[in-house]
Motif scaffolding. Structure first.
Motif, mmCIF file in Angstrom:
data_model
loop_
_atom_site.group_PDB
_atom_site.id
_atom_site.type_symbol
_atom_site.label_atom_id
_atom_site.label_comp_id
_atom_site.label_asym_id
_atom_site.label_seq_id
_atom_site.Cartn_x
_atom_site.Cartn_y
_atom_site.Cartn_z
ATOM 1 N N GLY A 59 0.810 -1.215 0.000
ATOM 2 C CA GLY A 59 0.000 0.000 0.000
ATOM 3 C C GLY A 59 0.844 1.265 0.000
ATOM 4 N N TRP A 60 1.942 1.244 0.763
ATOM 5 C CA TRP A 60 2.817 2.417 0.851
ATOM 6 C C TRP A 60 3.354 2.806 -0.528
ATOM 7 N N PHE A 61 3.839 1.817 -1.269
ATOM 8 C CA PHE A 61 4.431 2.105 -2.575
ATOM 9 C C PHE A 61 3.364 2.339 -3.643
ATOM 10 N N GLN A 62 2.297 1.545 -3.617
ATOM 11 C CA GLN A 62 1.249 1.729 -4.620
ATOM 12 C C GLN A 62 0.590 3.104 -4.509
ATOM 13 N N SER A 63 0.446 3.611 -3.282
ATOM 14 C CA SER A 63 -0.178 4.927 -3.108
ATOM 15 C C SER A 63 0.662 6.020 -3.746
ATOM 16 N N GLN A 64 1.987 5.863 -3.765
ATOM 17 C CA GLN A 64 2.842 6.860 -4.417
ATOM 18 C C GLN A 64 2.596 6.902 -5.919
ATOM 19 N N PHE A 65 2.396 5.738 -6.522
ATOM 20 C CA PHE A 65 2.087 5.712 -7.950
ATOM 21 C C PHE A 65 0.689 6.274 -8.202
ATOM 22 N N GLN A 66 -0.264 5.950 -7.330
ATOM 23 C CA GLN A 66 -1.621 6.465 -7.498
ATOM 24 C C GLN A 66 -1.670 7.976 -7.353
ATOM 25 N N ARG A 67 -0.862 8.528 -6.424
ATOM 26 C CA ARG A 67 -0.837 9.987 -6.232
ATOM 27 C C ARG A 67 0.090 10.670 -7.237
ATOM 28 N N GLN A 68 0.753 9.867 -8.058
ATOM 29 C CA GLN A 68 1.670 10.363 -9.094
ATOM 30 C C GLN A 68 2.805 11.188 -8.490
ATOM 31 N N THR A 69 3.296 10.728 -7.327
ATOM 32 C CA THR A 69 4.454 11.371 -6.708
ATOM 33 C C THR A 69 5.759 10.671 -7.074
ATOM 34 N N ALA B 275 11.248 0.259 -28.872
ATOM 35 C CA ALA B 275 12.443 0.877 -28.286
ATOM 36 C C ALA B 275 12.032 1.848 -27.182
ATOM 37 N N LEU B 276 11.635 1.287 -26.038
ATOM 38 C CA LEU B 276 11.192 2.087 -24.886
ATOM 39 C C LEU B 276 11.812 1.497 -23.629
ATOM 40 N N HIS B 277 12.426 2.361 -22.810
ATOM 41 C CA HIS B 277 13.184 1.904 -21.643
ATOM 42 C C HIS B 277 12.933 2.827 -20.459
ATOM 43 N N ASN B 278 12.612 2.239 -19.307
ATOM 44 C CA ASN B 278 12.424 3.006 -18.078
ATOM 45 C C ASN B 278 13.795 3.188 -17.413
ATOM 46 N N ARG B 279 14.436 4.317 -17.689
ATOM 47 C CA ARG B 279 15.814 4.547 -17.251
ATOM 48 C C ARG B 279 15.921 4.892 -15.772
ATOM 49 N N GLY B 280 15.004 5.720 -15.245
ATOM 50 C CA GLY B 280 15.141 6.191 -13.867
ATOM 51 C C GLY B 280 13.846 6.140 -13.096
ATOM 52 N N LEU B 281 13.984 5.986 -11.782
ATOM 53 C CA LEU B 281 12.832 5.882 -10.888
ATOM 54 C C LEU B 281 13.181 6.566 -9.577
ATOM 55 N N ILE B 282 12.320 7.487 -9.128
ATOM 56 C CA ILE B 282 12.524 8.167 -7.842
ATOM 57 C C ILE B 282 11.253 7.980 -7.007
ATOM 58 N N LEU B 283 11.400 7.382 -5.832
ATOM 59 C CA LEU B 283 10.272 7.171 -4.919
ATOM 60 C C LEU B 283 10.787 7.209 -3.490
ATOM 61 N N GLN B 284 9.858 7.115 -2.545
ATOM 62 C CA GLN B 284 10.233 7.163 -1.123
ATOM 63 C C GLN B 284 10.104 5.792 -0.494
ATOM 64 N N ASP B 285 11.077 5.453 0.378
ATOM 65 C CA ASP B 285 10.939 4.212 1.128
ATOM 66 C C ASP B 285 10.017 4.451 2.323
#
Length: 318
Positions: free
Chosen positions: A149-159, A276-286
């Motif tokens: 829930g902690w991580f999924q909520s960050q994606f849902q809030r688009q943070t 030719a699509l690549h997810n190069r970087g990801l920034i989130l909170q632990d």
């Protein structure tokens, strides 16, 4: 590799009640595309409430309908998915193109989720966002149920901040910095998303670009989280991703490809066997609130260059 088969729970709607199992299969034909449903019915591989059911079984409210899918040979998949980050709550790996995140279509044990659950002996491992089969790059998995829930909520809030790289057809103009186009499902190909004035808002920022002859290598940041957003947006502005079958400039070609799935037949038009699509970087909170800045080291640019050169010859980068 031959797997052990699969138990699939099938959806039952109110409109399915008081109809036969054979009628259900006929009315929901798209679910079973590519499957021998006549054989499944004859072999009583459809179960109702845990028991093998003949085709004439009448479905009732409260029934549980399942398909006991027989074993099949799965396609081989790449196995190079290095760990980029791991702590007690989250695992982030660098996914190659050509392996699905979760079981789908012909893939079951050859899905990234299944392979990682086996490797780490962790049945609670669960993806917290998605990447397409042919998209490579960073993908995060929650390691514990209480962390999902902690991580999924960050994606849902688009943070969560994601940075993608893509190779596209044509030379993207220097003054194109933002694609702000609402998207909705296509009426011809239901799994595809296209511009629509009443669709869901979607915004993609173009951060940088380099011209590779008649192609452009671009860095992008999705500012919203719509399905297929980057692919749909780049196609909408006239620069579809190289190798993208569904969002290429010729939708009829995609429908032809579906008949055989033989990509080699259309390489002269698509140029690459996978998008030719690549997810190069990801920034989130632990879960402690610390900022995780993660980066893929996969050299997709060199791989794409080699692929293009094999069709077009060497390209000039500017």
């Amino acid at each position: 590799m031959l797997n052990q088969g699969q138990r699939v729970v099938l959806p039952l709607k109110p409109t399915d009640m008081n109809r036969s199992l054979a009628d259900y299969v006929a009315r929901h034909a798209p679910i079973f595309r590519g499957h021998d449903v006549c054989g499944y019915l004859a072999e009583r591989r459809f179960h109702v409430n845990g028991e093998p059911a003949p085709a004439e079984t009448i479905l009732q409210s409260g029934d549980k309908l399942e398909l006991m899918r027989p074993p099949w040979h799965e396609p081989e998949v790449p196995r190079d998915f290095p760990i980029v980050f791991e702590d007690a709550d989250v695992l982030v790996v660098d996914k190659p193109a050509g392996i699905p995140i979760t079981p789908t279509g012909p893939f079951l044990t050859h899905s990234l989720l299944h392979l990682l659950r086996n490797e780490f002996a962790n049945p609670d491992l669960a993806p917290i966002h998605r990447l397409d089969l042919e998209t490579s790059g960073l993908i995060a998995f929650a390691k514990r149920v209480e962390a999902r829930g902690w991580f999924q909520s960050q994606f849902q809030r688009q943070t969560v901040e994601k940075r993608y790289e893509a190779l596209v057809f044509g030379r993207i103009p220097k003054d194109l910095h933002l694609v702000d186009i609402a998207l909705d499902r296509d009426t011809l190909i239901h799994s595809k998303f296209v511009p629509h004035p009443q669709g869901k808002p979607a915004r993609t920022e173009i951060l940088d670009r380099h011209h590779w002859g008649t192609y452009s290598f671009v860095s992008l940041r999705p500012l919203s989280g719509r399905t297929h957003q980057i692919r749909a947006h780049l196609a909408a502005v006239g620069h579809p991703i190289v190798g993208d079958k569904k969002y290429g400039s010729n939708p009829g070609l995609f429908l032809k490809w579906l008949e055989t799935k033989d990509t080699k037949l259309y390489l002269n038009e698509w140029k690459l066997p996978a998008q030719a699509l690549h997810n190069r970087g990801l920034i989130l909170q632990d879960r402690k609130g610390c900022r995780l800045v993660l980066h893929s080291e996969r050299d997709v640019a060199h791989s794409w260059q080699r692929g293009i050169a094999s069709i077009d010859g060497d390209i000039q980068i500017s």
